[in-house]
Design a protein around this motif. Structure first.
Motif, PDB file in Angstrom:
ATOM      1  N   VAL A   1      50.177  48.460  38.086  1.00  0.00           N
ATOM      2  CA  VAL A   1      49.455  47.255  38.490  1.00  0.00           C
ATOM      3  C   VAL A   1      49.813  46.943  39.942  1.00  0.00           C
ATOM      4  O   VAL A   1      50.993  46.830  40.283  1.00  0.00           O
ATOM      5  N   ILE A   2      48.793  46.830  40.779  1.00  0.00           N
ATOM      6  CA  ILE A   2      48.998  46.594  42.208  1.00  0.00           C
ATOM      7  C   ILE A   2      48.205  45.367  42.628  1.00  0.00           C
ATOM      8  O   ILE A   2      46.977  45.313  42.450  1.00  0.00           O
ATOM      9  N   ASP A   3      48.876  44.379  43.179  1.00  0.00           N
ATOM     10  CA  ASP A   3      48.211  43.179  43.667  1.00  0.00           C
ATOM     11  C   ASP A   3      47.957  43.266  45.169  1.00  0.00           C
ATOM     12  O   ASP A   3      48.616  44.037  45.882  1.00  0.00           O
ATOM     13  N   ASP A   4      46.990  42.465  45.618  1.00  0.00           N
ATOM     14  CA  ASP A   4      46.637  42.412  47.046  1.00  0.00           C
ATOM     15  C   ASP A   4      46.339  43.806  47.576  1.00  0.00           C
ATOM     16  O   ASP A   4      46.836  44.216  48.631  1.00  0.00           O
ATOM     17  N   PHE A   5      45.483  44.531  46.843  1.00  0.00           N
ATOM     18  CA  PHE A   5      45.320  45.952  47.123  1.00  0.00           C
ATOM     19  C   PHE A   5      44.512  46.255  48.378  1.00  0.00           C
ATOM     20  O   PHE A   5      44.973  46.972  49.263  1.00  0.00           O
ATOM     21  N   PHE A   6      43.287  45.737  48.440  1.00  0.00           N
ATOM     22  CA  PHE A   6      42.383  46.177  49.499  1.00  0.00           C
ATOM     23  C   PHE A   6      42.408  45.195  50.663  1.00  0.00           C
ATOM     24  O   PHE A   6      42.392  43.985  50.462  1.00  0.00           O
ATOM     25  N   PRO A   7      42.421  45.675  51.901  1.00  0.00           N
ATOM     26  CA  PRO A   7      42.563  44.784  53.060  1.00  0.00           C
ATOM     27  C   PRO A   7      41.444  43.749  53.184  1.00  0.00           C
ATOM     28  O   PRO A   7      41.688  42.640  53.642  1.00  0.00           O
ATOM     29  N   ILE A  34      41.058  54.202  37.351  1.00  0.00           N
ATOM     30  CA  ILE A  34      41.436  53.231  38.381  1.00  0.00           C
ATOM     31  C   ILE A  34      40.468  52.064  38.260  1.00  0.00           C
ATOM     32  O   ILE A  34      39.260  52.230  38.416  1.00  0.00           O
ATOM     33  N   LEU A  35      40.998  50.889  37.954  1.00  0.00           N
ATOM     34  CA  LEU A  35      40.187  49.697  37.712  1.00  0.00           C
ATOM     35  C   LEU A  35      40.549  48.637  38.742  1.00  0.00           C
ATOM     36  O   LEU A  35      41.689  48.188  38.806  1.00  0.00           O
ATOM     37  N   HIS A  36      39.570  48.237  39.546  1.00  0.00           N
ATOM     38  CA  HIS A  36      39.787  47.283  40.642  1.00  0.00           C
ATOM     39  C   HIS A  36      39.044  45.989  40.320  1.00  0.00           C
ATOM     40  O   HIS A  36      37.812  45.956  40.301  1.00  0.00           O
ATOM     41  N   HIS A  37      39.784  44.917  40.055  1.00  0.00           N
ATOM     42  CA  HIS A  37      39.170  43.628  39.754  1.00  0.00           C
ATOM     43  C   HIS A  37      38.704  42.972  41.049  1.00  0.00           C
ATOM     44  O   HIS A  37      39.507  42.682  41.947  1.00  0.00           O
ATOM     45  N   LEU A  38      37.411  42.711  41.115  1.00  0.00           N
ATOM     46  CA  LEU A  38      36.799  42.056  42.277  1.00  0.00           C
ATOM     47  C   LEU A  38      36.188  40.727  41.857  1.00  0.00           C
ATOM     48  O   LEU A  38      35.109  40.335  42.277  1.00  0.00           O
ATOM     49  N   HIS A  39      36.895  40.035  41.011  1.00  0.00           N
ATOM     50  CA  HIS A  39      36.502  38.721  40.495  1.00  0.00           C
ATOM     51  C   HIS A  39      37.796  37.969  40.173  1.00  0.00           C
ATOM     52  O   HIS A  39      38.885  38.540  40.184  1.00  0.00           O
ATOM     53  N   ARG A  60      43.262  42.806  42.336  1.00  0.00           N
ATOM     54  CA  ARG A  60      44.299  43.523  41.573  1.00  0.00           C
ATOM     55  C   ARG A  60      43.703  44.846  41.115  1.00  0.00           C
ATOM     56  O   ARG A  60      42.582  44.901  40.606  1.00  0.00           O
ATOM     57  N   ILE A  61      44.464  45.920  41.264  1.00  0.00           N
ATOM     58  CA  ILE A  61      44.009  47.237  40.828  1.00  0.00           C
ATOM     59  C   ILE A  61      44.981  47.786  39.794  1.00  0.00           C
ATOM     60  O   ILE A  61      46.183  47.503  39.846  1.00  0.00           O
ATOM     61  N   MET A  62      44.449  48.516  38.824  1.00  0.00           N
ATOM     62  CA  MET A  62      45.258  49.100  37.760  1.00  0.00           C
ATOM     63  C   MET A  62      44.974  50.589  37.659  1.00  0.00           C
ATOM     64  O   MET A  62      43.831  51.022  37.866  1.00  0.00           O
ATOM     65  N   LEU A  63      46.002  51.360  37.359  1.00  0.00           N
ATOM     66  CA  LEU A  63      45.863  52.796  37.122  1.00  0.00           C
ATOM     67  C   LEU A  63      46.502  53.125  35.791  1.00  0.00           C
ATOM     68  O   LEU A  63      47.602  52.643  35.479  1.00  0.00           O
ATOM     69  N   TYR A  64      45.823  53.943  34.990  1.00  0.00           N
ATOM     70  CA  TYR A  64      46.350  54.346  33.697  1.00  0.00           C
ATOM     71  C   TYR A  64      45.625  55.603  33.237  1.00  0.00           C
ATOM     72  O   TYR A  64      44.534  55.922  33.723  1.00  0.00           O
TER      73      TYR A  64
END
Length: 233
Positions: free
Chosen positions: A17-23, A119-124, A190-194
């Motif tokens: 789990v990665i927060d503040d992922f994309f610039p 790879i799941l990137h939450h954009l909401h 927030r982005i997730m990888l699994y």
């Protein structure tokens, strides 16, 4: 980026789990909105709309930038020598609970292959939503058994048929067939990888609006990569 590594369930499978992922994540929302309206997803059981990101789309640069940033994470977390993209898209959940098919009311796996990484990137930023991972109660499985990889998928098909007859909504935290073993709340950027073989489901809150507008709905960026483990390189 703030990176957290979780080892979940009895299998100790890794979820990153990665927060503040994309610039510039707000710009991604606008890029997705420029591609709307999205077509209905028909190739999988995803409950909504999905717009594939092609090599000529402006958003293809996003996929490249995301993978460049995630490359060391993928190598370290999943012991990957290298990887290749298999699919990239923007997605929106738009199917109301009463309209779901049985297979959409239970957790699912993306693949039997442990080398497929989702790879799941939450954009909401929809309160109460997120992604949960599960154990099948009757079998104790959280992912396919390498000795019988098709067994879990057959069990899920049977559970889907049974739950379809019961006319229930989205899967919750627990029910008589599945036990939730991990939940990652959705947060903007927030982005997730699994591993796609892990049994999982999107968590949809009761007051969800099912908007087809990328600026208002549950917009996610979805990328799948196929890794080649170091041991096989």
């Amino acid at each position: 980026m703030k990176v957290a590594v979780h080892e979940i369930g009895r299998s100790r499978s890794r979820v990153i789990v990665i927060d503040d992922f994309f610039p510039d994540a707000p710009a991604l929302v606008e890029a997705a909105a420029a591609l709307a309206p999205f077509p209905e997803e028909t190739g999988t059981a995803y409950p909504g709309l999905r717009r594939q990101i092609g090599p000529t789309d402006a958003a293809s640069r996003y996929v490249l930038q995301a993978l460049q940033a995630l490359s060391p994470v993928i190598r370290d977390a999943f012991n990957a020598a290298y990887f290749a993209v298999t699919e990239a898209s923007f997605s929106l959940v738009t199917t109301a609970a009463q309209d779901l098919r049985g297979v959409q009311r239970i957790p699912h796996i993306d693949s039997d292959d442990p080398s497929l990484i989702a790879i799941l990137h939450h954009l909401h930023d929809i309160p109460g939503s997120g992604t949960a991972f599960y154990r099948h109660t009757a079998s104790g499985l959280e992912r396919p058994d390498p000795a019988a990889p098709g067994d879990l998928r057959r069990r899920l098909e049977a559970e889907g048929a049974r739950i379809d007859a019961a006319d229930t909504g989205f899967v919750g935290s627990d029910n008589d067939a599945f036990e939730q073993i991990f939940f990652a709340e959705a947060r903007f950027n927030r982005i997730m990888l699994y591993q796609g073989c892990l049994m999982h489901s999107g968590v949809i809150p009761p007051d969800f609006t099912f908007s087809a507008d990328p600026r208002r709905g549950r917009l996610t960026g979805n990328i799948f990569v196929q890794i080649v483990p170091e041991a096989q390189a």
